[in-house]
Design an enzyme around this catalytic site. Structure first.
Site, PDB file in Angstrom:
ATOM      1  N   SER A 142       0.995  -1.164  -0.007  1.00 51.40           N
ATOM      2  CA  SER A 142       0.127   0.015   0.126  1.00 51.40           C
ATOM      3  C   SER A 142       1.207   1.281  -0.266  1.00 51.40           C
ATOM      4  O   SER A 142       1.826   1.266  -0.881  1.00 51.40           O
ATOM      5  CB  SER A 142      -0.880   0.140   1.104  1.00 51.40           C
ATOM      6  OG  SER A 142      -1.806   0.963   1.038  1.00 51.40           O
ATOM      7  N   ASP A 209     -16.981 -16.887 -12.660  1.00 42.44           N
ATOM      8  CA  ASP A 209     -16.149 -17.669 -12.029  1.00 42.44           C
ATOM      9  C   ASP A 209     -15.052 -18.450 -12.892  1.00 42.44           C
ATOM     10  O   ASP A 209     -13.876 -18.618 -12.485  1.00 42.44           O
ATOM     11  CB  ASP A 209     -17.073 -18.751 -11.035  1.00 42.44           C
ATOM     12  CG  ASP A 209     -16.281 -19.209  -9.902  1.00 42.44           C
ATOM     13  OD1 ASP A 209     -14.922 -19.319  -9.763  1.00 42.44           O
ATOM     14  OD2 ASP A 209     -16.832 -19.555  -8.893  1.00 42.44           O
ATOM     15  N   ASP A 213      -9.303 -18.763 -15.213  1.00 38.31           N
ATOM     16  CA  ASP A 213      -8.759 -20.010 -14.660  1.00 38.31           C
ATOM     17  C   ASP A 213      -9.331 -21.294 -15.237  1.00 38.31           C
ATOM     18  O   ASP A 213      -8.849 -22.424 -14.975  1.00 38.31           O
ATOM     19  CB  ASP A 213      -8.695 -20.075 -12.907  1.00 38.31           C
ATOM     20  CG  ASP A 213     -10.038 -19.688 -12.460  1.00 38.31           C
ATOM     21  OD1 ASP A 213     -11.093 -19.789 -13.030  1.00 38.31           O
ATOM     22  OD2 ASP A 213      -9.858 -19.489 -11.214  1.00 38.31           O
ATOM     23  N   VAL A 215     -12.100 -22.771 -13.771  1.00 42.31           N
ATOM     24  CA  VAL A 215     -12.452 -23.524 -12.468  1.00 42.31           C
ATOM     25  C   VAL A 215     -13.685 -22.875 -11.564  1.00 42.31           C
ATOM     26  O   VAL A 215     -13.579 -21.611 -11.721  1.00 42.31           O
ATOM     27  CB  VAL A 215     -11.420 -24.268 -11.717  1.00 42.31           C
ATOM     28  CG1 VAL A 215     -10.717 -25.141 -12.395  1.00 42.31           C
ATOM     29  CG2 VAL A 215     -10.753 -22.948 -11.036  1.00 42.31           C
ATOM     30  N   ASP A 217     -14.542 -21.956  -8.441  1.00 46.41           N
ATOM     31  CA  ASP A 217     -13.812 -21.853  -6.954  1.00 46.41           C
ATOM     32  C   ASP A 217     -14.103 -20.615  -5.992  1.00 46.41           C
ATOM     33  O   ASP A 217     -13.480 -20.419  -5.136  1.00 46.41           O
ATOM     34  CB  ASP A 217     -12.418 -22.063  -7.182  1.00 46.41           C
ATOM     35  CG  ASP A 217     -11.784 -21.022  -8.080  1.00 46.41           C
ATOM     36  OD1 ASP A 217     -12.610 -20.023  -8.506  1.00 46.41           O
ATOM     37  OD2 ASP A 217     -10.578 -20.819  -8.217  1.00 46.41           O
ATOM     38  N   VAL A 219     -13.652 -17.630  -7.147  1.00 44.92           N
ATOM     39  CA  VAL A 219     -12.532 -16.813  -7.701  1.00 44.92           C
ATOM     40  C   VAL A 219     -12.626 -16.441  -9.093  1.00 44.92           C
ATOM     41  O   VAL A 219     -12.438 -17.384  -9.796  1.00 44.92           O
ATOM     42  CB  VAL A 219     -11.012 -17.010  -7.167  1.00 44.92           C
ATOM     43  CG1 VAL A 219     -10.031 -15.921  -7.658  1.00 44.92           C
ATOM     44  CG2 VAL A 219     -10.907 -17.094  -5.596  1.00 44.92           C
ATOM     45  N   ASP A 361      -8.173  -5.985  -4.918  1.00 52.93           N
ATOM     46  CA  ASP A 361      -7.967  -5.051  -4.201  1.00 52.93           C
ATOM     47  C   ASP A 361      -9.151  -4.033  -3.899  1.00 52.93           C
ATOM     48  O   ASP A 361      -9.656  -3.288  -4.945  1.00 52.93           O
ATOM     49  CB  ASP A 361      -6.896  -4.269  -4.622  1.00 52.93           C
ATOM     50  CG  ASP A 361      -6.197  -3.369  -3.574  1.00 52.93           C
ATOM     51  OD1 ASP A 361      -6.846  -2.675  -2.628  1.00 52.93           O
ATOM     52  OD2 ASP A 361      -4.807  -3.263  -3.538  1.00 52.93           O
ATOM     53  N   HIS A 400      -6.695  -6.117  -0.611  1.00 52.10           N
ATOM     54  CA  HIS A 400      -5.720  -5.084  -0.577  1.00 52.10           C
ATOM     55  C   HIS A 400      -4.755  -5.691   0.583  1.00 52.10           C
ATOM     56  O   HIS A 400      -4.794  -5.609   1.634  1.00 52.10           O
ATOM     57  CB  HIS A 400      -6.377  -3.860   0.071  1.00 52.10           C
ATOM     58  CG  HIS A 400      -5.263  -2.572   0.243  1.00 52.10           C
ATOM     59  ND1 HIS A 400      -4.651  -2.373  -0.884  1.00 52.10           N
ATOM     60  CD2 HIS A 400      -4.780  -2.026   1.250  1.00 52.10           C
ATOM     61  CE1 HIS A 400      -3.750  -1.354  -0.366  1.00 52.10           C
ATOM     62  NE2 HIS A 400      -4.103  -1.112   0.752  1.00 52.10           N
TER      63      HIS A 400
END
Length: 476
Positions: A142, A209, A213, A215, A217, A219, A361, A400
Site C-alpha cells: 500500500s 467464476d 482459470d 474452474v 472456485d 474466484v 483490491d 488489499h
C-alpha cells in the site's frame, strides 16, 4: 551517522516475542526546513543474516516500529520512519498552523524521509556490526509499496531489491477516484445498503467464476475480462430490499470508474468480484441508508486540495469533482504520484523490483499498477529489457495486501532475495490460501504478468500442480 541527524535513544531489548535486539531511534532534520524525521532501527544481537531491510508504512503513516518484528525475527537489521509526522489515517499533517499547505511535510512524507531511512538505517547497522550490510531490501504494501517505488525512481542506489505490494502509486489520481462511489450514490440519490452490494459482488463472481482459470472456485481468475452486467439483477429480492434499475446504474458507474462531466475517462473503478464495503461505504439505520466515504480519500480532498477541514462532502457536485480531480493531478503528481516510468537509474545500479497486486483490491485499483508497469515496459525498451530487473505478478481473488478468496503470495521477499543474490528471476510466485488457523487450504501459481493461472483439466483444483500459466488477452 549522517549530517543533521541525532541518535535520540539506543537500548538493548531482551528476547521475548522477537530475538534480543539493539534498538536505535534517530531524528533527522534538514537545514532550513524546520522538520524532524524519526528513524527507528532494530538489529538482532545474534544471528544477523548480513542484510538490511527498510519497512514501509500504510495509509498516511510513514511506518510503524512494530512492523520490524518480523524482519528481525528472520535475521534482518531493519528500519522504518515516521516521515516527519505521527498520523496514521489522517492527512492533517499537510496543513500548517495557519491552515496552509506545508510542502516540507508533504515532501518528507512523499520521498525525503524514505531516503533518510535508508541512509541512517544502513549507517547505524554498519556501526553496530562493524561491517556494512551485504544487501539492502525494501518491503512494503500500500503506502509501503508506493514508498518502495519512490526509492527506485528517486534514489536508485538505496536498495538492491524492492518488494512493492499493492502500491499506492498514481496517488494524485486514485485517491480522488476512491471518492467516486460516494459521490455517485449521493448525486444519483441512491445509497445502496451493504446487502445489495454483497448481492452484486456474489453475482459477478457467479457470472465470471471460470473466466481466466477455468474452474468454479469462488474466484474470478481474470476479472479484467469479466463481462458481468449489473442490470441482470434488477428485480432480485434481497434481505434489504429489491434491486432496482437505479441500483444497477450505480454499480455500473462504480465499475467504470470516475468520468468527467463530458464522459472522459479519469481513472479506474473496482474490478468485478471485489468487495464494495470500503469505497462504497454506507450505513443503514432503520429504513435509512447514508453514505460513509473512505476517510483517506476525504482527507485528500478536504485537506490537501481544498485546505478546508470543515468541508462537507455532501455539497460536492460532478462539476466540482472534475475540478478537484484535475487540481489533484496538477498539484501532486510530481511530488507524490510516484508513477515515473523511468527506472533506468535503478536498473543501472543492478536493482531488482518485484511488484504484486491483488486483483480484488478494494482500496487501490490494480488496473493502475498494470497501467504503470505497461508504461515502464514501453519506456525501458520492451518486455525482455524490463523483465531483466522488474516483474509484476497479479493475484486473483486477493484483496488489499491480504484477504479475499484467492491464494496470496507466500514469501515473496524470499523470491526477491533469490533473484538479487542468486540470479533466479521468478516466473511465478507461490500462492497460498489459509484458513483462520493458518493452515493451507489451497495453493496456486501466481503468474508473471500478463499470464494467468489456468486449470490443466485434471487434478485437484486446490493444488498448484493442477494449473499452468498461460497468456491472457491484453489487460485494459
Amino acid at each position: 551517522v549522517v549530517p543533521a541527524s541525532t541518535i535520540a535513544a539506543a537500548m538493548g531489548t531482551p528476547a521475548t516475542q522477537v530475538p534480543a535486539t539493539c534498538r536505535v531511534h534517530a531524528t533527522v532534520s534538514h537545514p532550513g526546513a524546520n522538520d524532524r524525521i524519526g528513524v527507528d532501527v532494530w538489529m538482532p544481537v545474534d544471528d544477523w543474516n548480513g542484510r538490511f531491510q527498510g519497512v514501509g508504512g500504510g495509509g498516511y503513516a510513514g511506518g510503524n516500529p512494530n512492523s520490524m518484528a518480523g524482519p528481525v525475527s528472520n535475521g534482518y537489521a531493519a528500519a522504518t520512519t515516521d516521515t516527519g509526522h505521527s498520523s496514521t489515517f489522517s492527512g492533517a499533517f499537510a496543513l500548517d498552523a495557519n491552515g496552509r499547505l506545508n510542502w516540507t511535510m508533504v515532501r518528507d512524507f512523499s520521498y525525503v524521509g524514505l531516503h533518510d531511512l535508508a541512509v541512517v538505517g544502513k549507517s547505524v547497522t554498519a556501526a553496530f556490526y562493524g561491517s556494512a550490510p551485504k544487501y539492502a531490501y525494501w518491503s512494503g504494501c500500500s503506502t509501503g509499496g508506493r514508498q518502495g517505488l519512490a526509492e527506485a525512481q528517486r534514489y536508485p542506489q538505496d536498495y538492491d531489491g524492492i518488494l512493492s505490494a499493492a502500491p499506492a502509486i498514481n496517488w494524485s489520481r486514485f485517491l480522488p477516484a476512491e471518492f467516486w462511489p460516494g459521490l455517485v450514490m449521493f448525486r444519483d440519490g441512491d445509497f445502496l445498503p451493504q446487502c445489495k452490494f454483497a448481492a452484486f459482488q456474489a453475482a459477478a463472481v457467479k457470472a465470471c467464476d471460470t473466466v481466466g482459470d477455468g474452474v468454479v472456485d469462488g474466484v474470478i481468475g481474470d476479472p479484467l475480462q469479466c463481462k458481468f452486467d449489473p442490470k441482470t439483477l434488477i428485480g432480485t429480492t434481497t434481505s434489504c430490499g429489491t434491486i432496482t434499475a437505479q441500483d444497477a446504474a450505480v454499480i455500473e458507474k462504480i465499475f467504470a470508474g470516475p468520468r468527467s462531466t463530458s464522459g472522459q475517462f479519469l481513472w479506474y473503478g473496482l474490478t468485478p468480484g471485489t468487495s464494495f464495503a470500503d469505497l462504497a461505504g454506507t450505513t443503514t439505520k432503520g429504513d435509512t441508508t447514508s453514505g460513509a466515504p473512505f476517510s483517506i480519500a476525504l482527507d485528500h480532498i478536504k485537506l490537501w486540495l481544498l485546505q478546508n477541514p470543515d468541508w462537507d462532502w455532501r455539497t460536492a457536485t460532478y462539476e466540482q469533482y472534475d475540478q478537484l480531480f484535475q487540481q489533484s493531478v496538477e498539484q501532486y503528481t510530481d511530488v507524490i504520484g510516484t508513477d515515473n516510468p523511468d527506472l533506468s537509474g535503478f536498473k543501472k545500479e543492478g536493482g531488482k523490483l518485484l511488484i504484486w497486486h491483488g486483483l480484488n483490491d478494494q482500496l487501490i485499483f490494480p488496473q493502475g499498477t498494470i497501467d504503470y508497469y505497461d508504461r515502464v515496459t514501453q519506456f525501458m525498451g520492451g518486455t525482455a529489457k524490463t523483465r531483466d530487473f522488474a516483474r509484476l505478478f497479479l493475484a486473483p481473488g486477493v484483496g488489499h495486501c491480504a484477504g479475499g478468496a484467492g491464494p496470496r503470495p507466500d514469501k515473496p521477499l524470499k523470491a526477491l532475495v533469490n533473484w538479487v543474490e542468486h540470479g533466479r528471476a521468478p516466473t511465478t510466485l507461490d500462492g497460498v490460501l489459509r484458513d483462520a488457523t493458518g493452515a493451507a487450504t489451497a495453493t496456486r501459481p501466481i503468474c508473471l504478468y500478463p499470464q494467468t493461472a489456468a486449470y490443466k483439466g485434471s487434478g485437484p483444483t486446490t493444488a498448484a500442480s493442477s494449473f499452468v500459466c498461460r497468456s491472457s488477452p491484453k489487460k485494459q
